[in-house]
Design a protein around this motif. Structure first.
Motif, PDB file in Angstrom:
ATOM      1  N   LEU A  97     -23.589  92.165 -45.069  1.00 29.64           N
ATOM      2  CA  LEU A  97     -23.565  93.630 -45.175  1.00 29.64           C
ATOM      3  C   LEU A  97     -22.229  94.155 -45.687  1.00 29.64           C
ATOM      4  O   LEU A  97     -21.969  95.352 -45.619  1.00 29.64           O
ATOM      5  N   LYS A 132     -22.619  98.714 -48.143  1.00 27.92           N
ATOM      6  CA  LYS A 132     -21.890  99.598 -47.228  1.00 27.92           C
ATOM      7  C   LYS A 132     -22.191 101.068 -47.530  1.00 27.92           C
ATOM      8  O   LYS A 132     -22.316 101.882 -46.621  1.00 27.92           O
ATOM      9  N   ILE A 164     -25.582 101.868 -46.083  1.00 29.32           N
ATOM     10  CA  ILE A 164     -25.485 101.934 -44.619  1.00 29.32           C
ATOM     11  C   ILE A 164     -24.866 103.260 -44.194  1.00 29.32           C
ATOM     12  O   ILE A 164     -25.374 103.934 -43.293  1.00 29.32           O
ATOM     13  N   GLU A 165     -23.805 103.656 -44.864  1.00 30.29           N
ATOM     14  CA  GLU A 165     -23.146 104.917 -44.518  1.00 30.29           C
ATOM     15  C   GLU A 165     -24.075 106.108 -44.759  1.00 30.29           C
ATOM     16  O   GLU A 165     -24.143 107.024 -43.937  1.00 30.29           O
ATOM     17  N   SER A 171     -22.460 105.309 -40.294  1.00 29.52           N
ATOM     18  CA  SER A 171     -21.487 104.221 -40.284  1.00 29.52           C
ATOM     19  C   SER A 171     -22.172 102.954 -39.781  1.00 29.52           C
ATOM     20  O   SER A 171     -23.230 103.022 -39.148  1.00 29.52           O
ATOM     21  N   ALA A 172     -21.552 101.812 -40.047  1.00 33.90           N
ATOM     22  CA  ALA A 172     -22.143 100.525 -39.661  1.00 33.90           C
ATOM     23  C   ALA A 172     -22.283 100.391 -38.153  1.00 33.90           C
ATOM     24  O   ALA A 172     -23.223  99.746 -37.673  1.00 33.90           O
ATOM     25  N   MET A 196     -25.611 101.513 -36.827  1.00 31.55           N
ATOM     26  CA  MET A 196     -26.766 100.749 -37.298  1.00 31.55           C
ATOM     27  C   MET A 196     -27.287  99.864 -36.161  1.00 31.55           C
ATOM     28  O   MET A 196     -26.503  99.266 -35.445  1.00 31.55           O
ATOM     29  N   GLN A 214     -27.965  96.829 -34.884  1.00 31.18           N
ATOM     30  CA  GLN A 214     -27.685  95.449 -35.268  1.00 31.18           C
ATOM     31  C   GLN A 214     -28.750  94.450 -34.820  1.00 31.18           C
ATOM     32  O   GLN A 214     -28.924  93.411 -35.441  1.00 31.18           O
TER      33      GLN A 214
END
Length: 131
Positions: free
Chosen positions: A86, A92, A95-96, A101-102, A105, A107
């Motif tokens: 990722l 990235k 994702i943003e 922001s990561a 997410m 996970q």
């Protein structure tokens, strides 16, 4: 979700990225019907940009995986977001955009990618379709 005619899908695919695969082994008529019936019930659902594994919304690879699963075939194991690379800048950015922001997410969410499906040892490529 909506039904997109094959030729329309092919035309909007990037050059060199469209490939058709099929199962190596034939399914029974009952298995095919089970997968088709479940898939048909999903028409009209919204696309899931957050890749949740519930059936309230679906993303493309999830739909394919679950249709086959309803037919009794697990094309590949699911993974978790954390299992994928990722760190690429373009990833990235997505994702943003989708999560803020990561760290927001999920996970541990089960997920399956187009590459996971394509790499299934249960599938074989179908010879190129002529235009």
């Amino acid at each position: 979700m909506k039904i997109t005619p094959l030729e329309e899908f092919r035309q909007r695919s990037l050059p060199g990225t469209f490939e058709v695969r099929r199962l190596k082994e034939q399914l029974s008529a009952a298995a095919i019907e089970a997968g088709k019936a479940w898939g048909t019930q999903q028409v009209g659902l919204n696309y899931d940009p957050h890749f949740r594994w519930d059936d309230q919304t679906l993303y493309c690879s999830e739909l394919v995986w679950k249709v086959f699963k309803k037919a009794g075939v697990e094309l590949c194991p699911t993974k978790r977001f954390r299992d994928y690379e990722l760190e690429a800048p373009e990833v990235k950015k997505v994702i943003e955009k989708r999560y803020g922001s990561a760290d927001k997410m999920p996970q541990d969410e089960p997920v399956v990618s187009p590459g996971d499906l394509a790499d299934s040892p249960l599938l074989v490529p179908v010879p190129k379709l002529s235009k």
